[in-house]
Design a protein around this motif. Structure first.
Motif, PDB file in Angstrom:
ATOM      1  N   PHE A  72      54.748  55.446  41.468  1.00 61.98           N
ATOM      2  CA  PHE A  72      55.193  53.853  41.232  1.00 61.98           C
ATOM      3  C   PHE A  72      54.827  53.461  40.125  1.00 61.98           C
ATOM      4  O   PHE A  72      53.382  53.173  39.612  1.00 61.98           O
ATOM      5  CB  PHE A  72      54.894  53.111  42.519  1.00 61.98           C
ATOM      6  CG  PHE A  72      55.723  53.294  43.648  1.00 61.98           C
ATOM      7  CD1 PHE A  72      57.020  53.116  44.154  1.00 61.98           C
ATOM      8  CD2 PHE A  72      55.127  54.060  44.881  1.00 61.98           C
ATOM      9  CE1 PHE A  72      57.458  53.673  45.136  1.00 61.98           C
ATOM     10  CE2 PHE A  72      55.563  54.465  46.029  1.00 61.98           C
ATOM     11  CZ  PHE A  72      56.812  54.252  46.078  1.00 61.98           C
ATOM     12  N   THR A  73      55.462  52.601  39.298  1.00 68.28           N
ATOM     13  CA  THR A  73      55.159  51.870  37.978  1.00 68.28           C
ATOM     14  C   THR A  73      55.000  50.441  38.081  1.00 68.28           C
ATOM     15  O   THR A  73      55.464  49.948  39.230  1.00 68.28           O
ATOM     16  CB  THR A  73      56.362  52.279  36.890  1.00 68.28           C
ATOM     17  OG1 THR A  73      57.387  51.520  37.263  1.00 68.28           O
ATOM     18  CG2 THR A  73      56.724  53.769  36.688  1.00 68.28           C
ATOM     19  N   PRO A  74      54.520  49.710  37.268  1.00 66.38           N
ATOM     20  CA  PRO A  74      54.513  48.315  37.463  1.00 66.38           C
ATOM     21  C   PRO A  74      55.741  47.671  37.685  1.00 66.38           C
ATOM     22  O   PRO A  74      55.866  46.710  38.332  1.00 66.38           O
ATOM     23  CB  PRO A  74      53.576  47.958  36.288  1.00 66.38           C
ATOM     24  CG  PRO A  74      52.802  49.121  35.824  1.00 66.38           C
ATOM     25  CD  PRO A  74      53.520  50.581  36.128  1.00 66.38           C
ATOM     26  N   ALA A  75      56.783  48.242  36.991  1.00 73.58           N
ATOM     27  CA  ALA A  75      58.066  47.742  36.891  1.00 73.58           C
ATOM     28  C   ALA A  75      58.621  48.051  38.549  1.00 73.58           C
ATOM     29  O   ALA A  75      59.203  46.904  39.071  1.00 73.58           O
ATOM     30  CB  ALA A  75      58.828  48.274  36.144  1.00 73.58           C
ATOM     31  N   LEU A 212      52.135  39.675  42.388  1.00 75.79           N
ATOM     32  CA  LEU A 212      52.892  39.698  41.136  1.00 75.79           C
ATOM     33  C   LEU A 212      51.769  39.342  39.993  1.00 75.79           C
ATOM     34  O   LEU A 212      51.735  40.122  38.950  1.00 75.79           O
ATOM     35  CB  LEU A 212      53.989  38.870  41.032  1.00 75.79           C
ATOM     36  CG  LEU A 212      55.299  39.004  41.676  1.00 75.79           C
ATOM     37  CD1 LEU A 212      56.381  37.901  41.701  1.00 75.79           C
ATOM     38  CD2 LEU A 212      55.780  40.497  41.221  1.00 75.79           C
ATOM     39  N   ALA A 213      50.751  38.501  40.386  1.00 80.10           N
ATOM     40  CA  ALA A 213      49.686  38.513  39.341  1.00 80.10           C
ATOM     41  C   ALA A 213      48.883  39.792  38.851  1.00 80.10           C
ATOM     42  O   ALA A 213      48.345  39.920  37.893  1.00 80.10           O
ATOM     43  CB  ALA A 213      48.685  37.272  39.992  1.00 80.10           C
ATOM     44  N   LEU A 214      49.024  40.743  40.057  1.00 83.01           N
ATOM     45  CA  LEU A 214      48.215  42.084  39.814  1.00 83.01           C
ATOM     46  C   LEU A 214      49.153  42.775  38.709  1.00 83.01           C
ATOM     47  O   LEU A 214      48.373  43.311  37.768  1.00 83.01           O
ATOM     48  CB  LEU A 214      48.439  42.867  41.033  1.00 83.01           C
ATOM     49  CG  LEU A 214      47.867  44.257  41.038  1.00 83.01           C
ATOM     50  CD1 LEU A 214      46.285  44.352  40.570  1.00 83.01           C
ATOM     51  CD2 LEU A 214      47.879  44.921  42.408  1.00 83.01           C
ATOM     52  N   VAL A 215      50.361  42.552  38.601  1.00 80.84           N
ATOM     53  CA  VAL A 215      51.226  43.329  37.603  1.00 80.84           C
ATOM     54  C   VAL A 215      50.991  42.874  36.396  1.00 80.84           C
ATOM     55  O   VAL A 215      50.729  43.462  35.304  1.00 80.84           O
ATOM     56  CB  VAL A 215      52.642  43.331  38.119  1.00 80.84           C
ATOM     57  CG1 VAL A 215      53.460  43.859  37.023  1.00 80.84           C
ATOM     58  CG2 VAL A 215      52.986  44.231  39.336  1.00 80.84           C
ATOM     59  N   GLU A 216      50.826  41.256  36.283  1.00 78.89           N
ATOM     60  CA  GLU A 216      50.538  40.856  35.134  1.00 78.89           C
ATOM     61  C   GLU A 216      49.143  41.414  34.358  1.00 78.89           C
ATOM     62  O   GLU A 216      49.040  41.247  32.941  1.00 78.89           O
ATOM     63  CB  GLU A 216      50.531  39.234  35.292  1.00 78.89           C
ATOM     64  CG  GLU A 216      51.903  38.702  35.606  1.00 78.89           C
ATOM     65  CD  GLU A 216      52.996  39.217  34.915  1.00 78.89           C
ATOM     66  OE1 GLU A 216      53.217  39.303  33.717  1.00 78.89           O
ATOM     67  OE2 GLU A 216      54.126  39.565  35.615  1.00 78.89           O
ATOM     68  N   LYS A 217      48.114  41.563  35.016  1.00 76.00           N
ATOM     69  CA  LYS A 217      46.895  41.884  34.777  1.00 76.00           C
ATOM     70  C   LYS A 217      47.078  43.301  34.104  1.00 76.00           C
ATOM     71  O   LYS A 217      46.257  43.635  33.264  1.00 76.00           O
ATOM     72  CB  LYS A 217      45.799  41.791  35.860  1.00 76.00           C
ATOM     73  CG  LYS A 217      45.373  40.567  36.254  1.00 76.00           C
ATOM     74  CD  LYS A 217      44.369  40.651  37.384  1.00 76.00           C
ATOM     75  CE  LYS A 217      43.869  39.110  37.770  1.00 76.00           C
ATOM     76  NZ  LYS A 217      42.914  39.178  39.067  1.00 76.00           N
ATOM     77  N   LEU A 218      47.904  44.115  34.788  1.00 76.02           N
ATOM     78  CA  LEU A 218      47.959  45.539  34.212  1.00 76.02           C
ATOM     79  C   LEU A 218      48.889  45.507  32.978  1.00 76.02           C
ATOM     80  O   LEU A 218      48.990  46.714  32.516  1.00 76.02           O
ATOM     81  CB  LEU A 218      49.030  46.176  35.452  1.00 76.02           C
ATOM     82  CG  LEU A 218      48.002  46.455  36.825  1.00 76.02           C
ATOM     83  CD1 LEU A 218      49.161  47.137  37.775  1.00 76.02           C
ATOM     84  CD2 LEU A 218      46.857  47.404  36.601  1.00 76.02           C
ATOM     85  N   GLY A 219      49.507  44.472  32.678  1.00 74.53           N
ATOM     86  CA  GLY A 219      50.314  44.397  31.571  1.00 74.53           C
ATOM     87  C   GLY A 219      51.547  45.235  31.884  1.00 74.53           C
ATOM     88  O   GLY A 219      52.122  45.828  30.918  1.00 74.53           O
TER      89      GLY A 219
END
Length: 219
Positions: A72-75, A212-219
């Motif tokens: 699974f990707t961040p997207a 969703l904040a986790l995804v933002e940290k991952l860029g």
């Protein structure tokens, strides 16, 4: 040796736990024979269990080669969390004309959900990811069954499993998880108990924002 009474389901549950724990990492491939030998069973129930997990989106079928843990990707994660938010609306939506008191569940089933909430909250506060995942999934399964459409609840469970599969490797990279995990399980149960759909929706939305904040940290 796994007992043969519910072999297919037991193997599927065991492998799902391995994926959730990160012991079967994303991208790892394996064959039916390897899993059958690992559990000491025949190939048929293993193949059936792997097909079940593929249908849940956790495994990819590789033609003539076996299976591979889905990556699974961040997207993907962002889309799953957004879908999860929409599905949760169905869980907490009260049918037209039904009063809040009529919608609010009670009795032993609610007491069981509350116990799951308390256990999940303790694990989240302690930053104990392994314990939290199990209680989190059981909590949402029971809560979904209690207050929502069973088909919606089943889809929500699938999305939560997939979200955990993506998030776990990244969470394990963090130096400490105390204070960083969502903990408002008991608050959500209280809102459901009093039939406060609006409050339940706000609590779930806050959970999704944190995810969703986790995804933002991952860029």
């Amino acid at each position: 040796m796994i007992q043969r009474s519910t072999l297919r389901a037991q193997i599927a549950d065991a492998l799902r736990d391995e994926v959730l724990a990160g012991r079967l990492p994303a991208g790892q491939g394996f064959t039916v024979k390897e899993i059958a030998e690992q559990y000491g069973v025949s190939a048929t129930p293993v193949r059936e269990a792997l097909v079940d997990l593929s249908a849940q989106g956790l495994l990819d079928v590789e033609q003539h080669r076996g299976f591979r843990v889905h990556v699974f990707t961040p997207a993907d994660y962002r889309a799953m969390v957004e879908a999860r938010a929409l599905v949760a609306e169905g869980v907490f939506r009260r049918p037209p004309g039904l009063s809040p008191s009529a919608h609010a569940p009670g009795g032993e089933r609610l007491a069981s959900v509350r116990r799951r909430a308390e256990a999940a909250e303790r694990a989240a506060l302690a930053g104990d990811l392994d314990v939290l995942i199990g209680y989190d999934l059981r909590f949402w399964r029971e809560l979904g069954d209690l207050v929502g459409n069973p088909y919606i609840a089943e889809f929500l469970d699938r999305l939560r499993v997939q979200c955990w599969v993506f998030a776990v490797p990244h969470l394990r990279e963090q130096p400490g998880l105390r204070g960083s995990l969502w903990t408002d399980y008991c608050e959500l149960v209280a809102a459901v108990e009093r039939g406060d759909d609006a409050a339940a929706g706000r609590i779930v939305a806050a959970s999704d924002e944190r995810a969703l904040a986790l995804v933002e940290k991952l860029g």
